[in-house]
Design an enzyme around this catalytic site. Structure first.
Site, PDB file in Angstrom:
ATOM      1  N   GLU A   1      -8.623   0.692  -3.442  1.00  0.00           N
ATOM      2  CA  GLU A   1      -9.869   0.628  -2.121  1.00  0.00           C
ATOM      3  C   GLU A   1     -10.233   1.966  -1.971  1.00  0.00           C
ATOM      4  O   GLU A   1      -9.711   3.033  -2.224  1.00  0.00           O
ATOM      5  CB  GLU A   1      -9.193   0.160  -0.912  1.00  0.00           C
ATOM      6  CG  GLU A   1      -8.222   0.973  -0.371  1.00  0.00           C
ATOM      7  CD  GLU A   1      -7.451   0.268   0.621  1.00  0.00           C
ATOM      8  OE1 GLU A   1      -6.889   1.033   1.780  1.00  0.00           O
ATOM      9  OE2 GLU A   1      -7.284  -1.196   0.898  1.00  0.00           O
TER      10      GLU A   1
ATOM     11  N   ARG B   1       5.177  18.460   0.926  1.00  0.00           N
ATOM     12  CA  ARG B   1       5.873  19.452   0.283  1.00  0.00           C
ATOM     13  C   ARG B   1       5.102  19.534  -1.505  1.00  0.00           C
ATOM     14  O   ARG B   1       4.763  18.383  -1.781  1.00  0.00           O
ATOM     15  CB  ARG B   1       7.182  19.517  -0.003  1.00  0.00           C
ATOM     16  CG  ARG B   1       7.926  19.538   1.327  1.00  0.00           C
ATOM     17  CD  ARG B   1       8.224  20.653   1.954  1.00  0.00           C
ATOM     18  NE  ARG B   1       8.768  21.043   3.222  1.00  0.00           N
ATOM     19  CZ  ARG B   1       8.489  20.729   4.268  1.00  0.00           C
ATOM     20  NH1 ARG B   1       7.147  20.382   4.533  1.00  0.00           N
ATOM     21  NH2 ARG B   1       9.191  20.809   5.440  1.00  0.00           N
TER      22      ARG B   1
ATOM     23  N   ASN C   1       0.707  -1.075  -0.006  1.00  0.00           N
ATOM     24  CA  ASN C   1       0.021  -0.036  -0.004  1.00  0.00           C
ATOM     25  C   ASN C   1       0.842   1.058   0.100  1.00  0.00           C
ATOM     26  O   ASN C   1       1.759   1.447   0.855  1.00  0.00           O
ATOM     27  CB  ASN C   1      -0.933   0.147   1.331  1.00  0.00           C
ATOM     28  CG  ASN C   1      -1.804   0.993   1.232  1.00  0.00           C
ATOM     29  OD1 ASN C   1      -1.672   2.025   0.931  1.00  0.00           O
ATOM     30  ND2 ASN C   1      -3.236   0.713   1.748  1.00  0.00           N
TER      31      ASN C   1
ATOM     32  N   HIS D   1      -5.341   3.994  -1.986  1.00  0.00           N
ATOM     33  CA  HIS D   1      -6.644   4.367  -1.334  1.00  0.00           C
ATOM     34  C   HIS D   1      -6.910   6.047  -1.644  1.00  0.00           C
ATOM     35  O   HIS D   1      -6.529   6.808  -0.931  1.00  0.00           O
ATOM     36  CB  HIS D   1      -6.689   4.242   0.001  1.00  0.00           C
ATOM     37  CG  HIS D   1      -8.188   4.469   0.804  1.00  0.00           C
ATOM     38  ND1 HIS D   1      -8.776   3.851   1.848  1.00  0.00           N
ATOM     39  CD2 HIS D   1      -9.116   5.267   0.210  1.00  0.00           C
ATOM     40  CE1 HIS D   1      -9.710   4.345   2.195  1.00  0.00           C
ATOM     41  NE2 HIS D   1     -10.276   5.017   1.111  1.00  0.00           N
TER      42      HIS D   1
ATOM     43  N   HIS E   1      -3.806  11.740   0.631  1.00  0.00           N
ATOM     44  CA  HIS E   1      -2.821  10.583   0.327  1.00  0.00           C
ATOM     45  C   HIS E   1      -2.588  10.106  -1.138  1.00  0.00           C
ATOM     46  O   HIS E   1      -1.944  11.330  -1.740  1.00  0.00           O
ATOM     47  CB  HIS E   1      -3.235   9.360   1.117  1.00  0.00           C
ATOM     48  CG  HIS E   1      -3.482   9.546   2.492  1.00  0.00           C
ATOM     49  ND1 HIS E   1      -4.464   8.741   3.104  1.00  0.00           N
ATOM     50  CD2 HIS E   1      -2.886  10.317   3.426  1.00  0.00           C
ATOM     51  CE1 HIS E   1      -4.525   9.047   4.253  1.00  0.00           C
ATOM     52  NE2 HIS E   1      -3.760   9.934   4.704  1.00  0.00           N
TER      53      HIS E   1
ATOM     54  N   GLY F   1       0.849  -1.054   4.365  1.00  0.00           N
ATOM     55  CA  GLY F   1       1.316   0.055   3.862  1.00  0.00           C
ATOM     56  C   GLY F   1       1.937   0.933   5.202  1.00  0.00           C
ATOM     57  O   GLY F   1       3.190   1.003   4.844  1.00  0.00           O
ATOM     58  N   HIS F   2       1.316   1.165   6.265  1.00  0.00           N
ATOM     59  CA  HIS F   2       2.037   1.811   7.355  1.00  0.00           C
ATOM     60  C   HIS F   2       3.288   1.133   7.810  1.00  0.00           C
ATOM     61  O   HIS F   2       4.239   1.784   7.858  1.00  0.00           O
ATOM     62  CB  HIS F   2       0.923   2.249   8.549  1.00  0.00           C
ATOM     63  CG  HIS F   2       1.597   3.186   9.442  1.00  0.00           C
ATOM     64  ND1 HIS F   2       1.642   4.471   9.321  1.00  0.00           N
ATOM     65  CD2 HIS F   2       2.246   3.029  10.654  1.00  0.00           C
ATOM     66  CE1 HIS F   2       2.120   5.019  10.383  1.00  0.00           C
ATOM     67  NE2 HIS F   2       2.572   4.095  11.074  1.00  0.00           N
TER      68      HIS F   2
ATOM     69  N   THR G   1      -7.976   6.801   8.691  1.00  0.00           N
ATOM     70  CA  THR G   1      -7.804   5.544   8.008  1.00  0.00           C
ATOM     71  C   THR G   1      -8.811   4.779   8.258  1.00  0.00           C
ATOM     72  O   THR G   1      -9.793   4.983   8.915  1.00  0.00           O
ATOM     73  CB  THR G   1      -6.609   5.034   8.744  1.00  0.00           C
ATOM     74  OG1 THR G   1      -6.062   3.893   7.974  1.00  0.00           O
ATOM     75  CG2 THR G   1      -6.633   4.548  10.212  1.00  0.00           C
TER      76      THR G   1
ATOM     77  N   HIS H   1      -4.229  -3.975   7.544  1.00  0.00           N
ATOM     78  CA  HIS H   1      -4.507  -2.941   8.773  1.00  0.00           C
ATOM     79  C   HIS H   1      -3.342  -3.273   9.944  1.00  0.00           C
ATOM     80  O   HIS H   1      -3.655  -4.304  10.570  1.00  0.00           O
ATOM     81  CB  HIS H   1      -5.752  -2.525   8.975  1.00  0.00           C
ATOM     82  CG  HIS H   1      -5.873  -1.107   9.401  1.00  0.00           C
ATOM     83  ND1 HIS H   1      -6.114  -0.123   8.351  1.00  0.00           N
ATOM     84  CD2 HIS H   1      -5.567  -0.328  10.507  1.00  0.00           C
ATOM     85  CE1 HIS H   1      -6.171   0.939   8.779  1.00  0.00           C
ATOM     86  NE2 HIS H   1      -5.811   1.055  10.116  1.00  0.00           N
TER      87      HIS H   1
ATOM     88  N   ARG I   1      -8.428   8.905  -1.528  1.00  0.00           N
ATOM     89  CA  ARG I   1      -9.765   9.681  -0.970  1.00  0.00           C
ATOM     90  C   ARG I   1     -10.092  10.908  -1.399  1.00  0.00           C
ATOM     91  O   ARG I   1      -9.371  11.592  -2.239  1.00  0.00           O
ATOM     92  CB  ARG I   1      -9.321   9.845   0.639  1.00  0.00           C
ATOM     93  CG  ARG I   1      -9.323   8.649   1.502  1.00  0.00           C
ATOM     94  CD  ARG I   1      -8.828   9.020   3.190  1.00  0.00           C
ATOM     95  NE  ARG I   1      -8.826   8.021   3.775  1.00  0.00           N
ATOM     96  CZ  ARG I   1      -8.048   6.894   3.999  1.00  0.00           C
ATOM     97  NH1 ARG I   1      -6.908   6.813   3.279  1.00  0.00           N
ATOM     98  NH2 ARG I   1      -8.531   6.016   4.534  1.00  0.00           N
TER      99      ARG I   1
END
Length: 248
Positions: A76, A19, A8, A44, A51, A221-222, A106, A198, A46
């Site tokens: 997603e 930036r 992700n 994802h 993001h 991802g994170h 999230t 997640h 949004r």
């Protein structure tokens, strides 16, 4: 076969967006992850583009088509009309629907399949008619599985946030893992494939894939991006693949 790894890129995009500059490159780090063995890329986008930006989708689609045709693109999001048109334009291999409010930081819960069946069924039908594989974000609750199956979805993606949040409490993590496992058992018995995602990290992935041997895919991802700051994207991708059970 071990669970496939989809990287992700949202956390990479969030860092870039601090930036008005083109780095870190979302597609560039996606390329490194795929070259290191990742099976796909997830984004994802949004509505506020805080993001992943809408413009990223065409670049990621082209990256996969031109350089890694064996990889998959997973998009997603919450199924607004704008989102549905976005995926129809960029043709991901998989569409993962999440019940996010646009203001959420999230994803933090799955669909209420019993209560939202009438909302989800026509959306799933539209996506499948368009040739997309559909996955629906799901809480670890076996009672919801029959209603999830009845939407017509191909897969569910287990929300593993609570499992990941108990990283320092092994007993609570064990209980959450069993909930996930029981839900996966019910889904597989109902003919659904199972994804997960997640707050998954190298430390908690092995137990998850052991409890759910039929797990098809993890989207991370994170935690993966955090590790990449320390180990680099290529080495991190290989670390996560090994945690999923793939040979070095």
């Amino acid at each position: 076969m071990p669970a496939k790894l989809s990287v992700n890129l949202n956390a990479v995009a969030m860092l870039r967006n601090r930036r008005d500059l083109p780095w870190p490159s979302v597609t560039g780090l996606g390329r490194i992850a795929l070259a290191a063995g990742a099976h796909g890329l997830t984004v994802h986008p949004r509505p506020d583009e805080r993001h992943t930006r809408f413009s990223d989708l065409a670049e990621i689609r082209a990256l996969i088509d031109d350089e890694f045709p064996q990889a998959e693109f997973n998009v997603e999001g919450y199924p607004t009309e704008e989102f549905l048109r976005l995926v129809e334009k960029h043709q991901p291999d998989q569409v993962t629907l999440v019940p996010d409010d646009p203001a959420q930081a999230t994803s933090d819960h799955g669909w209420d399949f019993i209560g939202q069946a009438s909302f989800l069924k026509p959306i799933v039908a539209r996506l499948k008619k368009g040739g997309f594989r559909v996955s629906l974000f799901a809480d670890p609750d076996p009672a919801q599985v029959p209603a999830a199956r009845d939407t017509g979805t191909d897969r569910i993606e287990l929300y593993t946030g609570p499992y990941g949040s108990y990283h320092s409490d092994s007993e609570k993590a064990r209980k959450e893992l069993e909930k996930l496992g029981e839900t996966a058992d019910a889904a597989l018995a109902a003919g659904l494939a199972v994804n997960a995602g997640h707050d998954l990290v190298v430390a908690n992935l092995p137990a998850l894939v052991k409890r759910i041997p039929g797990l098809t895919e993890v989207s991370i991802g994170h935690g993966l991006t955090a590790d990449a700051l320390e180990y680099g994207m290529s080495a991190t991708t290989r670390r996560f693949l090994a945690a999923c059970g793939w040979p070095a």
